[in-house]
Design an enzyme around this catalytic site. Sequence first.
Site, PDB file in Angstrom:
ATOM      1  N   GLU A  29       1.528  28.090  -9.754  1.00 50.66           N
ATOM      2  CA  GLU A  29       1.975  27.049  -8.832  1.00 50.66           C
ATOM      3  C   GLU A  29       3.488  27.089  -8.597  1.00 50.66           C
ATOM      4  O   GLU A  29       3.977  26.459  -7.651  1.00 50.66           O
ATOM      5  CB  GLU A  29       1.550  25.678  -9.368  1.00 50.66           C
ATOM      6  CG  GLU A  29       0.025  25.555  -9.410  1.00 50.66           C
ATOM      7  CD  GLU A  29      -0.485  24.377 -10.254  1.00 50.66           C
ATOM      8  OE1 GLU A  29      -1.575  23.886  -9.965  1.00 50.66           O
ATOM      9  OE2 GLU A  29       0.210  23.958 -11.193  1.00 50.66           O
TER      10      GLU A  29
ATOM     11  N   ASP B 281     -10.521  22.926  -4.991  1.00 46.95           N
ATOM     12  CA  ASP B 281     -11.954  22.836  -5.235  1.00 46.95           C
ATOM     13  C   ASP B 281     -12.406  21.417  -4.893  1.00 46.95           C
ATOM     14  O   ASP B 281     -11.580  20.557  -4.620  1.00 46.95           O
ATOM     15  CB  ASP B 281     -12.262  23.171  -6.708  1.00 46.95           C
ATOM     16  CG  ASP B 281     -11.558  22.226  -7.655  1.00 46.95           C
ATOM     17  OD1 ASP B 281     -12.133  21.183  -7.969  1.00 46.95           O
ATOM     18  OD2 ASP B 281     -10.403  22.503  -8.066  1.00 46.95           O
TER      19      ASP B 281
HETATM   20  N1  ADE Z   1      -7.117  20.481 -10.741  1.00 44.80           N
HETATM   21  C1  ADE Z   1      -7.689  21.268  -9.808  1.00 44.80           C
HETATM   22  N2  ADE Z   1      -8.991  21.023  -9.701  1.00 44.80           N
HETATM   23  C2  ADE Z   1      -9.262  20.049 -10.603  1.00 44.80           C
HETATM   24  C3  ADE Z   1     -10.443  19.389 -10.994  1.00 44.80           C
HETATM   25  N3  ADE Z   1     -11.604  19.683 -10.402  1.00 44.80           N
HETATM   26  N4  ADE Z   1     -10.363  18.453 -11.970  1.00 44.80           N
HETATM   27  C4  ADE Z   1      -9.181  18.158 -12.553  1.00 44.80           C
HETATM   28  N5  ADE Z   1      -8.042  18.775 -12.237  1.00 44.80           N
HETATM   29  C5  ADE Z   1      -8.073  19.704 -11.260  1.00 44.80           C
END
Ligand code: ADE
Length: 256
Positions: free
Chosen positions: A12, A218
Site C-alpha cells: 500500500e 474485495d
Molecule cells: N481489508 C481488506 N479487505 C478486508 C476484509 N474483507 N476484512 C477486513 N479488512 C480488510
Amino acid sequence: MTLGIVAALHEEIADLLAEMAPGAHVEHIGMRDYHVGKLHGHDCVIVLARIGKVAAAATTAALIHRFDVREIVFTGVAGGLAHGLSVGDVVIADTLTQHDMDASPLFPRFEIPLLGRAAFDAEASLRDALAQAAREWLADEMAAQVSAALRTELRMSAPRVHVGQIASGDRFVSSAHEVTLLRGTLPQALAVEMEGAAVAQVCHEYGIPFAVMRTLSDAADDTAHVDFPRFLREVASHYSHGILRRFLCARSAPSN
Ligand code: ADE
C-alpha cells in the site's frame, strides 16, 4: 507541518516510499521503520504499521510523540460492505467505528469505554481533499495504471468515490454471513478494515487531524481471501500512490 502517512501492508505504500525525495532517512522504533523525508515538497513520515488495531494505535502514538506529526492520513484497502459498492471503488471515511468493541451491558455496544463515544470523525478538509484527489485520479489516470484486462478480471467496472462510515475490527471479514451481521449492526457502514478506527481514536485523544482512505479490494464475502491478495499485489499501490500524489500536489506548497 509534518504529515504522517500510515498503511498496514507494504504494497500500500511501496510506490510512495520509492518516490520519497533523496535525503530521506529511516528511524527504527518499536519494530517499525519510520521513513522521514519530503514528498512533493511536504515534510512527511511514511510508516508501515502492520495489521490490526493495536499495531495501528501504537504506530499512530509514535508518529505523534516521536515525530511531532500534525496530521495523519491512513491509506490502504478494505472490504466492501454496502450494497452497490464494487472492487476498485474508493471509500473515504467521514466517521469510523470499532465494530468489535462491545463492553455491553456496562457500556452501549461500540462505545469506547470511558471515552463516551462510538464514532470518530475524520477532519473535514483532509477528507474532502482526499475525496477530490481520488475523483480526479480515477477520472484521469486510473485507466493508464490498471490495465483493462486486469480491471475486467477483478470486476472493476467504473470505480467511484464514496464518503461515509468505515468499520474497523481485528478480523478479516470473509463470509456473506459476517457481512449480513455487520450490515445489521452498522447499517451506514460502507467498508470494513482493520485499522482506521484505531488511528481515529488515538488522533481524537491527541487532537490530531486525520483522514482514512480505502480502496475496496474485495466484498468481504466468501471470495475475499482470493480477491484481496491479488488486488493488493497488482492494484493497491497504484491507487495509494496516485491519489496521495494528487492530494499532496494540490496542497499549497509549504512556506519554509
Ligand atoms: N481489508 C481488506 N479487505 C478486508 C476484509 N474483507 N476484512 C477486513 N479488512 C480488510
